[in-house]
Design a protein around this motif. Structure first.
Motif: not given
Length: 566
Positions: A266-292
């Motif tokens: 699996a590949a987990v794909c995200l894209y973003s534009m000009n939401k730096a603060g929210l995207f930081r939260e999102c990626l930090a949360h994603l990294a804490a999930t079980d991605l194997g």
């Protein structure tokens, strides 16, 4: 964990004869859509009440009784309930008395009640102030609380919500106050607190609500056997209820721990534009999930804020070689960004691709669970899940999407022959577990969806004519459905979504124009023959799935009933 009522002696309601669900799926295929979408439920009940048929009458009566227990303050449901009760009395006496009392209060709402305007403003301090003042009105306390109760339950401060509700206690019948307190406990308290409050409810007035809510609370505590028993007890009273059948079937399935994603699975794909603060939260949360061993691929879609720094910082959170970033100089829109990521060789090497919004916060085992669902449904074109608010009480934003017949839709584009009317059953609904099921469907939310590589190759990517966003995911799901690969919705997996869908929050003239424009594009991409095939095959698919699960749950219920009680 506090002891839970087994709900084995819920007061009976009129029930249709066995075979009713099959007959309804044949006569009215829309029956299989849901029993929880209010407008559809009311429409179906009106149809059934207008027929000279005892099974139809019983089915409508049961659904209306549940409507009152689920939302005592819903005026249209109360009105139809009163009409049905007047012609053929059927409610348990205490529920009937409570329904009459609430209906009388709603009919006597003072002209000066300003709550709708206050709610529209979204000022939670003003909502709290309204409730403080309303609680002092001894004559109209219930009438003033009714339109505001949902907002009270969703105030940011749960303790304040409890104090405000307590202020109304002197003006409400004790059994109604207990019912409202139990809902607040379920929505904002612990599962243990919810079970305690639910166990204290009068079963002759609120038994169905208590059983359904307790089932969800028990599931949260890991007591799946007890959760199933509570769900089966509610379904025994309402065998015609679609969601209860789907939910009972899901609870009855063994759910071993899903295996983590393997490398290149699996590949987990995200894209973003000009939401730096929210995207930081999102990626930090994603990294804490079980991605194997999954790959994470991120595309910066022409940002001019701190997003590049956020992406560089996030790379350190993921295993070496498992994070890929792309920076584009301009925004190419959502479908273009998805296609760009799909075309990357590292992503193309993976057997599944999961797309997540840049404000999505999935549960810890989301990816392994969706991959397990994909393996269980090799025919699926897309696998999706339940989308809920991030903040308590985590109300639903999206479940499975399906089509109404064209004649049931409300035309919003008079210049076009609009034929695609999507049933969105759960937006804003509290999570009582009634969307926690798995079934095939037309489409799933683009906030989180998993694409098997074989359907990417067969159906293709996303149509850039839907730039910058809206309906590109639905368009792809429609193409996949027409190619024989329908979506599968797994509502036992939940993903928090911070901002809500762009369709739901469109407010400005430009935003609305974008949505309308893309809906016109979608309508004209689908021929009349395809549109007719879509809704017919969609409802037939739901009907077959429902009837199979109805039979399985019926057999399970009989087996449970035959067992001697301990």
């Amino acid at each position: 964990m506090p002891p839970a009522n087994d709900f084995s002696s819920l007061p009976p309601l009129p029930a249709p004869a066995p075979g009713f669900v099959a007959a309804m799926c044949d006569a009215l295929p829309i029956w299989a859509l849901t029993s929880e979408q209010r407008e559809l439920r009311l429409s179906l009940c009106r149809i059934l009440l207008g027929r000279n048929n005892s099974d139809g009458l019983a089915a409508a009566q049961g659904l209306l009784a549940l409507s009152f227990q689920e939302d005592p303050f819903d005026a249209p449901s109360l009105a139809l309930l009163a009409e049905a009760e007047a012609k053929h009395p059927f409610l348990p006496p205490r529920q009937a008395a409570m329904a009459r009392l609430v209906a009388a209060a709603l009919a006597d709402i003072p002209d000066d009640v300003p709550f709708e305007a206050i709610r529209a403003g979204g000022d939670t301090d003003l909502i709290a102030r309204y409730l403080e003042v309303a609680a002092k009105d001894k004559a109209h306390g219930l009438a003033r609380l009714a339109p505001a109760f949902g907002s009270l339950c969703r105030l940011p401060d749960a303790d304040l919500a409890g104090r405000l509700l307590d202020g109304f206690a002197p003006h409400l019948p004790g059994t109604l106050f207990a019912r409202l307190s139990a809902e607040l406990a379920f929505l904002r308290g612990t599962p243990e607190a919810a079970l305690k409050a639910l166990a204290g409810l009068d079963p002759t007035a609120w038994g169905l609500f208590a059983a359904i809510a307790a089932s969800r609370a028990l599931e949260h505590l890991g007591a799946r056997r007890q959760a199933l028993a509570a769900c089966l007890a509610a379904r025994a009273v309402l065998p015609q209820h679609v969601n209860l059948t789907l939910r009972a079937f899901a609870l009855a399935q063994a759910r071993p721990a899903a295996a983590p994603a393997q490398r290149d699975e699996a590949a987990v794909c995200l894209y973003s534009m000009n939401k730096a603060g929210l995207f930081r939260e999102c990626l930090a949360h994603l990294a804490a999930t079980d991605l194997g061993g999954a790959l994470v691929a991120v595309l910066d879609n022409g940002s001019t804020d701190d997003t590049p720094a956020v992406v560089a910082e996030a790379a350190k959170r993921f295993p070496e070689g498992r994070f890929l970033s792309v920076r584009l100089p301009v925004n190419i829109g959502a479908p273009g960004a998805r296609n760009w990521l799909l075309a990357r060789p590292e992503v193309a090497a993976c057997r599944h691709v999961a797309f997540l919004d840049d404000d999505a916060f999935p549960q810890a085992d989301w990816l392994s669970r969706l991959l397990e669902t994909a393996r269980a449904h090799p025919e699926a074109g897309t696998i999706g899940c339940a989308i809920v608010d991030v903040d308590a009480p985590r109300d639903h934003q999206a479940a499975d999407f399906n089509l109404f017949p064209p004649e049931m839709g409300a035309q919003s584009l008079p210049e076009t022959r609009e034929r695609l009317f999507v049933c969105e059953p759960c937006r804003g609904a509290a999570d009582y577990g009634l969307y926690a099921y798995t079934r095939p469907c037309l489409s799933v939310s683009g906030c989180c969806h998993l694409l098997p590589r074989r359907t990417i190759e067969a159906v293709g990517g996303f149509d850039i004519r839907f730039n910058p966003t809206q309906f590109d995911d639905l368009d792809r799901d429609i193409r996949s459905f027409l190619a024989g690969a329908p979506c599968v919705y797994d509502g036992t997996v939940r993903v928090g979504h911070k901002q809500g869908s762009s369709l739901a929050v469109a407010q400005t003239q430009g935003q609305v124009a974008q949505v309308v424009g893309n809906k016109i594009k979608l309508e004209y991409k689908v021929s009349d023959a395809e549109a007719d095939r879509l809704w017919r095959e969609n409802l037939a698919l739901l009907g077959r799935d429902l009837l199979a699960k109805d039979a399985a749950v019926g057999e399970l219920a009989r087996a449970v009933a035959a067992k001697p009680r301990a």
